[in-house]
Design a protein around this motif. Structure first.
Motif, PDB file in Angstrom:
ATOM      1  N   ASN A  71       9.969   3.913   1.226  1.00 28.86           N
ATOM      2  CA  ASN A  71       9.924   2.669   1.972  1.00 28.86           C
ATOM      3  C   ASN A  71      11.362   2.220   2.240  1.00 28.86           C
ATOM      4  O   ASN A  71      12.123   1.971   1.314  1.00 28.86           O
ATOM      5  CB  ASN A  71       9.152   1.629   1.143  1.00 28.86           C
ATOM      6  CG  ASN A  71       8.979   0.316   1.849  1.00 28.86           C
ATOM      7  OD1 ASN A  71       9.812  -0.110   2.635  1.00 28.86           O
ATOM      8  ND2 ASN A  71       7.873  -0.344   1.537  1.00 28.86           N
ATOM      9  N   TRP A  89       0.524   4.753  -3.851  1.00 30.70           N
ATOM     10  CA  TRP A  89       1.748   3.983  -3.691  1.00 30.70           C
ATOM     11  C   TRP A  89       2.341   3.856  -5.082  1.00 30.70           C
ATOM     12  O   TRP A  89       1.616   3.689  -6.066  1.00 30.70           O
ATOM     13  CB  TRP A  89       1.406   2.605  -3.129  1.00 30.70           C
ATOM     14  CG  TRP A  89       2.515   1.608  -3.272  1.00 30.70           C
ATOM     15  CD1 TRP A  89       3.504   1.373  -2.381  1.00 30.70           C
ATOM     16  CD2 TRP A  89       2.747   0.724  -4.377  1.00 30.70           C
ATOM     17  NE1 TRP A  89       4.346   0.392  -2.858  1.00 30.70           N
ATOM     18  CE2 TRP A  89       3.896  -0.024  -4.092  1.00 30.70           C
ATOM     19  CE3 TRP A  89       2.101   0.491  -5.583  1.00 30.70           C
ATOM     20  CZ2 TRP A  89       4.405  -0.986  -4.945  1.00 30.70           C
ATOM     21  CZ3 TRP A  89       2.605  -0.463  -6.447  1.00 30.70           C
ATOM     22  CH2 TRP A  89       3.749  -1.198  -6.118  1.00 30.70           C
ATOM     23  N   ILE A 150       6.810  -1.442   8.556  1.00 34.88           N
ATOM     24  CA  ILE A 150       7.766  -0.883   7.615  1.00 34.88           C
ATOM     25  C   ILE A 150       8.091   0.545   8.017  1.00 34.88           C
ATOM     26  O   ILE A 150       7.193   1.332   8.331  1.00 34.88           O
ATOM     27  CB  ILE A 150       7.204  -0.920   6.173  1.00 34.88           C
ATOM     28  CG1 ILE A 150       6.978  -2.367   5.750  1.00 34.88           C
ATOM     29  CG2 ILE A 150       8.141  -0.218   5.199  1.00 34.88           C
ATOM     30  CD1 ILE A 150       6.348  -2.519   4.382  1.00 34.88           C
ATOM     31  N   TYR A 152       9.392   4.267   7.025  1.00 33.43           N
ATOM     32  CA  TYR A 152       9.372   5.170   5.869  1.00 33.43           C
ATOM     33  C   TYR A 152      10.143   6.427   6.244  1.00 33.43           C
ATOM     34  O   TYR A 152      10.077   6.893   7.379  1.00 33.43           O
ATOM     35  CB  TYR A 152       7.932   5.552   5.497  1.00 33.43           C
ATOM     36  CG  TYR A 152       7.108   4.399   5.022  1.00 33.43           C
ATOM     37  CD1 TYR A 152       7.003   4.106   3.672  1.00 33.43           C
ATOM     38  CD2 TYR A 152       6.414   3.588   5.913  1.00 33.43           C
ATOM     39  CE1 TYR A 152       6.236   3.040   3.228  1.00 33.43           C
ATOM     40  CE2 TYR A 152       5.654   2.533   5.486  1.00 33.43           C
ATOM     41  CZ  TYR A 152       5.558   2.266   4.145  1.00 33.43           C
ATOM     42  OH  TYR A 152       4.806   1.215   3.696  1.00 33.43           O
TER      43      TYR A 152
END
Length: 156
Positions: A71, A89, A150, A152
């Motif tokens: 991330n 995660w 987001i 990655y």
């Protein structure tokens, strides 16, 4: 004698419109017509809302990610994807993790998360594979990130 019998027989025939029952018959007729229209609208609404895109019908025919993706907004967090539609995660700094199942379709990804001591829940997100090593996931408002996109980066 025949005239009297005809008159009596004529009086026994049903009356087509009676002044006393006509308004209630009209109201009943209007209510029946309204019920038919509302039922038809309900059937149409149910029929239209039951349509689902094809990608929800056969997730196995779609594609899957693979690898560990860091991330970029929270560097200690990773998303680990397996090619069989499972993953998790993880927070590198705290050791926390959250298992999930997923599948990708077109430009979407559907997650089913399995939190400890809570019922599983699903999220539909938007995914954009920018190149072989970078992707973005747009999370909905009810996700643990809130409504955010987001980036990655693949680290393995």
């Amino acid at each position: 004698m025949k005239i009297k019998n005809i008159k009596r027989d004529f009086e026994k025939l049903p009356v087509a419109v009676n002044a006393e029952t006509a308004p209630s018959d009209k109201t009943l007729g209007r209510l029946v017509a309204l019920a038919i229209v509302l039922f038809g609208a309900l059937v149409m609404a149910a029929g239209l809302s039951s349509c689902e895109p094809e990608y929800d019908d056969e997730p196995d025919s779609e594609w899957y990610l693979n690898g560990v993706w860091a991330n970029n907004s929270y560097p200690d967090e990773n998303m680990v994807f397996s090619g069989d539609g499972t993953g998790y995660w993880e927070s590198v700094s705290t050791g926390d993790y959250l298992e999930f199942d997923y599948y990708c379709y077109n430009d979407g990804i559907v997650f089913t998360f399995y939190p400890l001591e809570m019922p599983p829940y699903s999220l539909s997100c938007y995914i954009n594979l920018i190149n072989g090593g970078t992707m973005s996931i747009s999370w909905p408002g009810d996700s643990f990130y809130g409504p955010v996109t987001i980036l990655y980066t693949r680290i393995d």
